[in-house]
Design an enzyme around this catalytic site. Structure first.
Site, PDB file in Angstrom:
ATOM      1  N   GLY A   1       2.986  -1.259   4.375  1.00 18.98           N
ATOM      2  CA  GLY A   1       2.938   0.172   4.126  1.00 18.98           C
ATOM      3  C   GLY A   1       4.273   0.716   3.666  1.00 18.98           C
ATOM      4  O   GLY A   1       4.684   0.524   2.517  1.00 18.98           O
TER       5      GLY A   1
ATOM      6  N   HIS B   1      -9.599   0.934   5.195  1.00 19.39           N
ATOM      7  CA  HIS B   1      -8.347   1.178   5.926  1.00 19.39           C
ATOM      8  C   HIS B   1      -8.625   2.151   7.065  1.00 19.39           C
ATOM      9  O   HIS B   1      -9.477   3.036   6.956  1.00 19.39           O
ATOM     10  CB  HIS B   1      -7.291   1.744   4.979  1.00 19.39           C
ATOM     11  CG  HIS B   1      -5.913   1.744   5.553  1.00 19.39           C
ATOM     12  ND1 HIS B   1      -5.487   2.695   6.446  1.00 19.39           N
ATOM     13  CD2 HIS B   1      -4.864   0.893   5.376  1.00 19.39           C
ATOM     14  CE1 HIS B   1      -4.220   2.450   6.789  1.00 19.39           C
ATOM     15  NE2 HIS B   1      -3.827   1.367   6.160  1.00 19.39           N
TER      16      HIS B   1
ATOM     17  N   ASN C   1       0.857  -1.191   0.000  1.00 20.44           N
ATOM     18  CA  ASN C   1       0.000   0.000   0.000  1.00 20.44           C
ATOM     19  C   ASN C   1       0.889   1.236   0.000  1.00 20.44           C
ATOM     20  O   ASN C   1       1.472   1.596   1.025  1.00 20.44           O
ATOM     21  CB  ASN C   1      -0.905  -0.021   1.230  1.00 20.44           C
ATOM     22  CG  ASN C   1      -1.794   1.209   1.323  1.00 20.44           C
ATOM     23  OD1 ASN C   1      -1.934   1.965   0.367  1.00 20.44           O
ATOM     24  ND2 ASN C   1      -2.406   1.409   2.482  1.00 20.44           N
ATOM     25  N   TRP C   2       0.983   1.872  -1.163  1.00 20.10           N
ATOM     26  CA  TRP C   2       1.873   3.030  -1.288  1.00 20.10           C
ATOM     27  C   TRP C   2       1.300   4.287  -0.633  1.00 20.10           C
ATOM     28  O   TRP C   2       2.019   5.282  -0.494  1.00 20.10           O
ATOM     29  CB  TRP C   2       2.147   3.322  -2.758  1.00 20.10           C
ATOM     30  CG  TRP C   2       2.947   2.278  -3.467  1.00 20.10           C
ATOM     31  CD1 TRP C   2       3.355   1.061  -2.970  1.00 20.10           C
ATOM     32  CD2 TRP C   2       3.441   2.338  -4.809  1.00 20.10           C
ATOM     33  NE1 TRP C   2       4.056   0.364  -3.916  1.00 20.10           N
ATOM     34  CE2 TRP C   2       4.131   1.123  -5.061  1.00 20.10           C
ATOM     35  CE3 TRP C   2       3.366   3.276  -5.816  1.00 20.10           C
ATOM     36  CZ2 TRP C   2       4.739   0.845  -6.285  1.00 20.10           C
ATOM     37  CZ3 TRP C   2       3.965   3.001  -7.041  1.00 20.10           C
ATOM     38  CH2 TRP C   2       4.646   1.808  -7.269  1.00 20.10           C
TER      39      TRP C   2
ATOM     40  N   SER D   1       3.411  -1.945  10.499  1.00 14.08           N
ATOM     41  CA  SER D   1       4.862  -1.950  10.712  1.00 14.08           C
ATOM     42  C   SER D   1       5.510  -3.278  10.321  1.00 14.08           C
ATOM     43  O   SER D   1       6.428  -3.764  10.993  1.00 14.08           O
ATOM     44  CB  SER D   1       5.194  -1.603  12.173  1.00 14.08           C
ATOM     45  OG  SER D   1       4.778  -0.293  12.490  1.00 14.08           O
TER      46      SER D   1
END
Length: 247
Positions: free
Chosen positions: A230, A95, A10-11, A209
């Site tokens: 992420g 999200h 997920n950019w 994370s």
């Protein structure tokens, strides 16, 4: 047999056109040795150039959100059919950043998920508790409510992916211990068994994370079938290292 593992990058609202292309080239050059499924979700404006670069790759494309209508007077929104038109396979929905900053509730997410499935997309539906909810001992209750409220009725294992992301762990370099993650994921699997006849085959991802140095340990948790990544997905080396650790 466990479902095939999936790693999703997920950019978020990062990269530009040039850096997006460079990142995709670096990923696709080195992806042949990865046995699991990889997906990347760039910002909307870079979906087309990324899609063109992925056309001959086994890496698949996803959007970061979609609207629940096919078309209409919805300035700034993206229809799920538009994502399909650009070659998307997945779309991230619910999200915590959408739930928090765009006030998206379970009903909104369910509506979007229905639209995504109708268009031929696989929604990756995100759930997870805040620090306050965790401290109050409400994590299981929160996740239960989010799943039952956000998932469409009469789904099967090919329709959706669930991503558990404890909000307090996103971007903090602080992850729950394996026992905690296993408890949550097992609870999610149990909830899904009430909703879906083949719940055992629905892929459950962990997010929050995820890094190359903790990916292998995370995969040792019960009922984990991959990760929603992420910041580490913005570096080809880190993203591919996570995929290798989870293969």
């Amino acid at each position: 047999m466990a479902p095939r593992s999936l790693i999703v990058g997920n950019w978020k609202m990062n990269m530009n056109c040039l850096s997006s292309k460079a990142l995709v080239v670096n990923i696709t050059r080195n992806v042949r040795s990865i046995a699991i499924e990889l997906a990347i979700c760039p910002p909307f404006v870079y979906l087309l150039p990324v899609s063109l670069l992925l056309s001959s790759s086994k890496v698949v494309l996803g959007g970061q959100d979609c609207h629940n209508y096919k078309s209409g007077a919805h300035t700034g929104d993206i229809a799920p059919e538009m994502l399909v038109d650009l070659g998307c396979t997945y779309v991230i929905l619910g999200h915590s950043e959408r739930r928090t900053y765009h006030s998206e509730n379970n009903a909104v997410i369910r509506s979007k998920a229905k639209a995504a499935i109708r268009a031929g997309l696989i929604p990756i539906i995100c759930v997870g508790e805040t620090e306050i909810e965790r401290s109050a001992g409400k994590a299981l209750e929160v996740v239960d409510n989010q799943i039952r409220g956000s998932l469409p009725e009469q789904i099967n294992s090919n329709d959706v992916v669930i991503a558990y992301e404890p909000v307090w762990a996103i971007g903090t370099n602080c992850i729950p211990n394996i026992e905690y993650i296993s408890t949550i994921h097992s609870h999610i699997r149990k909830i899904l068994s009430d909703i879906c006849c083949d719940a055992v085959n629905i892929r459950l991802l962990y997010g929050g994370s995820v890094k190359p140095d903790n990916a292998k340990k995370l995969m040792s948790a019960v009922n984990i079938n991959g990760a929603l990544v992420g910041s580490a997905s913005l570096q080809a080396e880190d993203f591919l290292a996570i995929a290798k650790e989870m293969s």
